[in-house]
Design a protein around this motif. Sequence first.
Motif: not given
Length: 482
Positions: A8-33
């Motif tokens: 296996e060859e390991v390749v390292r790639l720079e991570r972007e500043s992105v939230i990989p969660v849909l907005k309705p799911e994020l709001i719904g989960k936070l509201a439940q908390l």
Amino acid sequence: MGKEDMEEEVVRLERESVIPVLKPELIGKLAQLIERENDRAEFEKLCRRMEYTIRAWYFLQFEDMMQLYVFFDPVNGETILKQRNMTTDEIETREIGFLTNLFKMMEKSSFKLLSDQEYEVARSGQYLLNLPIEVDESKVDQDLWKRYFREHPQDNLPALADKYIIFRRGIGEDQTTDYFFKKKVDVIVSRVWRLLLRVTRIDRLFSKKQAMSKKDTKKTDEVYEDVEEQSIPVKRIRLDQMELSIKNLLGKMTIQEPTFERMIVVYRRASTKIKPDRGIFVKHFKHIPMADMELLLQEKKNPSLTPMDRVKFLISAIIGVVTLISSLAIPKADIWVVVAILSGVIVYCAKIYFIFRANIATYQNLIAKSMNDNQLDSGKGTLLHLCDDVIQQEVKEVILSYYILMEQGKATVQDIDLRCEQLIKEEFGVECNFDVVDAVRKLEKLGIVSRVSSLSIHENSNASNRTEKEKGLDWEDLMRSI
């Protein structure tokens, strides 16, 4: 049978500043908390108000970009330019204005400009495509990007930046399981060929180039050690790394390649003296294997035999001619021996040709797939998607940082960053690189908080009751302040 039989060859790639969660799911989960129902309703109301405000912030910028693109839309742009009868300077000013807005949208949407390092890593391997792809530079405009980067210089521009601008976002993996009989034959032939070069010591001719590449690799490694913590390790599993065994040669194998989950290619076709071309193409793709990334480049040359295939043809022909002459020079030459030798040479050349034809067919299928299955949109559709994506990311950043501060009461910027990333991982099972500085800046712009020192930010309505000794972000009675 598969991965465990190959290195296996390991390749390292720079991570972007992105939230990989849909907005309705994020709001719904936070509201439940949130425990109290009244607080939950106020939280959801505040989230909607934040989104309305952020949409208003970006509306004029989006409108400006879309109005400028009207002149450079490959579909109707030429007609509109003729109707306006603008001068060359006016057209070029609008070009630079559109590209400036486009780069801002890409940055806000967490797309990164493909670096030379990433492009070279992508080209260093093969996945489903086994043909060298070259761009027909005579068909691609190289003046547009030179003018843009002359006015907006950037560091570490990739070598392709004079012809194409390629943005990428998101890292994934693609796996393919098959017998790969033709590719396995290619691997065996390549290893035999390298062995022949090593035995004849011809490979020493290339030792200097290899030494130089190793030095360059060391320099690159030193640079990337600093950002290793911000990078993602992804595995590349290729057939040329497999162990030669009966089980591997006759059984199915699984190969794996890192993918760019989203890629946007921006370019312009070359103009002619008779017909200048002002159209700017913006194409959006998904789930593109790194090693097959060349498929996205437009205006490619038709693939031809590789230099290695040409050398094999030449050597096979020389061997055939020498064998024929030496066999005929023998007084009592066996005609069947001569026929067998020539047949072997012809069969070998035919094998190389038919493998090339099979690779051409695979290439055409991959081109069709990239256009039909992997292309998401182009032109105005891509720009509209970008505009909406920017708003979604901005809203999610603000909401997430707001929730953390609402729960903790006080927190430093570093604490917010850590807690947001932990929350995303715990509640949604995905990792992200949270852009906390941008989130806090928007919260200040919304008027929810104000900064009273380099390390202290607090809610405006209670500012008179605070002291400069208080550090971090204070979010008491936050929902009443907006």
